[in-house]
Design an enzyme around this catalytic site. Structure first.
Site, PDB file in Angstrom:
ATOM      1  N   ASP A 157     -30.682  73.026 -17.045  1.00  0.00           N
ATOM      2  CA  ASP A 157     -31.166  72.041 -18.320  1.00  0.00           C
ATOM      3  C   ASP A 157     -32.705  71.728 -18.272  1.00  0.00           C
ATOM      4  O   ASP A 157     -33.542  72.038 -19.152  1.00  0.00           O
ATOM      5  CB  ASP A 157     -30.468  71.064 -18.262  1.00  0.00           C
ATOM      6  CG  ASP A 157     -30.049  70.276 -19.574  1.00  0.00           C
ATOM      7  OD1 ASP A 157     -29.927  68.580 -19.667  1.00  0.00           O
ATOM      8  OD2 ASP A 157     -30.562  71.225 -20.803  1.00  0.00           O
ATOM      9  N   ASP A 300     -24.077  66.652 -22.444  1.00  0.00           N
ATOM     10  CA  ASP A 300     -24.658  65.986 -21.903  1.00  0.00           C
ATOM     11  C   ASP A 300     -23.168  65.004 -21.670  1.00  0.00           C
ATOM     12  O   ASP A 300     -23.134  64.052 -20.836  1.00  0.00           O
ATOM     13  CB  ASP A 300     -25.966  64.973 -22.481  1.00  0.00           C
ATOM     14  CG  ASP A 300     -26.899  65.885 -22.148  1.00  0.00           C
ATOM     15  OD1 ASP A 300     -27.971  66.525 -23.857  1.00  0.00           O
ATOM     16  OD2 ASP A 300     -27.104  66.805 -21.484  1.00  0.00           O
TER      17      ASP A 300
END
Lengths: 382, 131
Positions: A157, A300
């Protein structure tokens, strides 16, 4: 037409925005913890392949494939989890009712997530549910696989969003340049609107970067701008223009109010243009603050909940420590978002703090249980 | 401009007459749909609900709650929303009566068929939870 302007502080609007993101994240984590603690079964390794295929399929960008995958996630995964619960509690539900309810749930879920203008609460609820379901399935992975996966995802990420060649960054920039929504499952918090804006009949924009396109039109949806609430008054005239664009009937109100406020309009307009240009520059798609909503990717949600769900397999103090770590990380990320005004990776900080929480707590509990390490050595040597 | 019958000329509805019509047909208020869009949405939800989707009717009623509450607003939308509400009550009455009969009646009422229909047995036979 005097309007009362409630003096709003940055704390009010920023705090509200942050709470509106923290709440669904917390709900998702809480639900996963509950599921894990109820259904705490042995790790099954054969689920890994199914998870891998579904996770891979989710990355595909074909729109109907997305809907199919969402339907599968909601229908089959959701169904399996409900079956687990039914078996655990021996609920005497019959198959007809079960399939009807499941079918309803899955179809409405797909509609809620993929139709652009569904009730906000329904969409948000279904996104949280999808995150919870996928997160629960990920917690079924073996222990070390989970931790390595989390760290790897955090690093990926970080790289994908911040590096100039990162795929996620390119995706976001493409979406901004095309003035489209990001083609992924993204949780969008309801934008914060102040009370004065309720009476202006303006359209509250949910997609923030459209403002940059419309500086010329002053599509003035900065209803709740942190810096100035006077722009609300000039919105009347501006929503007239926006109304023409979007075919709304707001024009009527704009015309009624325009004569009264015309003399104020001119200098407000000027100021508002500057404000709009500076503000919309501040709000890049994922920015904090004015009319745009904060968007948090569903991945997330999923990985936060996986971390907390995995922690739930040990004990509840670990859960609490990891939860605090993740929330602190999310807070830090949101602060950085307000500072840097661009798309930021939400995973790394939270996952690092979550893992630190888990390890730290393990150390503390070992220490508390066995006294200092020297005691253990003494005992072993005896 | 058919919209004029339902949008009040006074922008601030909260301080005007208590029973004034709402400006926004959806529960989201200014974040939701305009009246024309909501007409097509309401109609589509109503039609699709007939495909054994009472939850869609429920979502319809929830989404257009202001239309339901104020009985004189948005007459065109109101038709579909009230239809959805009626369909929802009928369907859920039928479904819940069947489910409760099944759950409470148990084997005594149904005989051996109960074991075949109940979900946890069915899941075992079909191997749905065993991976």
């Amino acid at each position: 037409m005097a309007q009362n302007q409630r003096p709003t502080s940055i704390l009010d609007s920023l705090g509200e925005e942050i709470v509106r993101i923290l709440t669904p994240v917390s709900i998702c984590m809480f639900l996963v913890v509950i599921l894990v603690s109820i259904l705490n079964t042995d790790d099954s390794s054969s689920s890994v392949t199914s998870i891998a295929t579904i996770a891979y399929a989710e990355n595909s960008s074909d729109s109907s494939w997305d809907k199919f995958v969402a339907f599968v996630v909601l229908g089959f995964m959701g169904g399996e989890i409900i079956l687990f619960l039914i078996e655990k509690f021996s609920v005497p539900i019959d198959s007809v009712t079960f399939f009807v309810v499941l079918y309803n749930f899955a179809v409405v879920g797909v509609l809620a997530v993929f139709m652009s203008k569904m009730a906000i609460l329904v969409t948000q609820g279904y996104l949280v549910v999808i995150g919870m379901l996928v997160a629960y399935w990920f917690t079924l992975l073996p222990e070390w696989t989970t931790w390595v996966l989390l760290v790897a995802m955090a690093l990926y990420d970080l790289a994908a969003v911040l590096l100039p060649v990162g795929p996620l960054r390119l995706l976001v920039e493409l979406a901004i340049s095309r003035d489209e929504d990001i083609p992924a499952l993204v949780y969008e918090a309801r934008p914060v609107t102040h009370h004065d804006s309720d009476s202006t009949n303006g359209i509250v924009q949910r997609r923030v970067w459209r403002e940059r396109r419309n500086i010329g039109h002053d599509c003035a949806d900065n209803m709740n701008s942190v810096t100035n609430s006077n722009s609300v008054r000039s919105d009347h005239n501006d929503t007239g223009l926006a109304g023409a664009e979007e075919g709304r009937i707001v024009e009527r109100d704009a015309e009624l109010s325009a004569p009264l406020l015309d003399h104020i309009m001119t200098d407000h307009r000027q100021r508002q243009e500057d404000d709009a240009s500076s503000e919309s520059f501040l709000l890049e798609g994922i920015g904090l603050g004015a009319a745009g909503a904060i968007k948090l990717g569903l991945g997330d949600f999923i990985f936060y909940s996986v971390l907390v769900g995995r922690a739930a397999m040990y004990d509840f103090m670990t859960v609490y420590a990891c939860y605090l770590g993740i929330i602190a990380g999310l807070g830090v990320t949101l602060m950085l978002l307000a500072l840097y005004q661009k798309a930021l990776p939400a995973l790394p900080v939270s996952i690092m703090l979550g893992i630190a929480g888990r390890l730290g707590l393990r150390q503390i509990s070992t220490y508390m249980r066995h006294g200092s390490m020297s005691n253990i050595d003494r005992e072993v040597k005896r | 401009m058919e919209a004029s019958e339902s949008t009040s000329p006074i922008p601030n509805n909260r301080t005007s007459i208590a029973s004034s019509t709402p400006v926004w047909p959806t529960i989201d208020g200014p974040l939701g749909l305009s009246e024309d869009e909501s007409l097509s949405y309401a109609r589509r939800f109503y039609m699709f609900g007939f495909a054994l989707l009472p939850l869609l009717w429920a979502v319809n009623c929830f989404y257009f709650w202001p239309v339901l509450r104020h009985s004189r607003s948005f007459p065109r939308i109101r038709r579909y929303v009230v239809g959805s509400a009626v369909g929802l009550t009928i369907f859920s009455a039928l479904l819940s009566s069947w489910a409760l009969t099944f759950a409470i009646g148990g084997e005594g009422l149904f005989g051996p068929v109960w074991d075949k229909l109940v979900m946890f047995n069915l899941a075992d036979t079909l191997g749905l939870t065993g991976f």
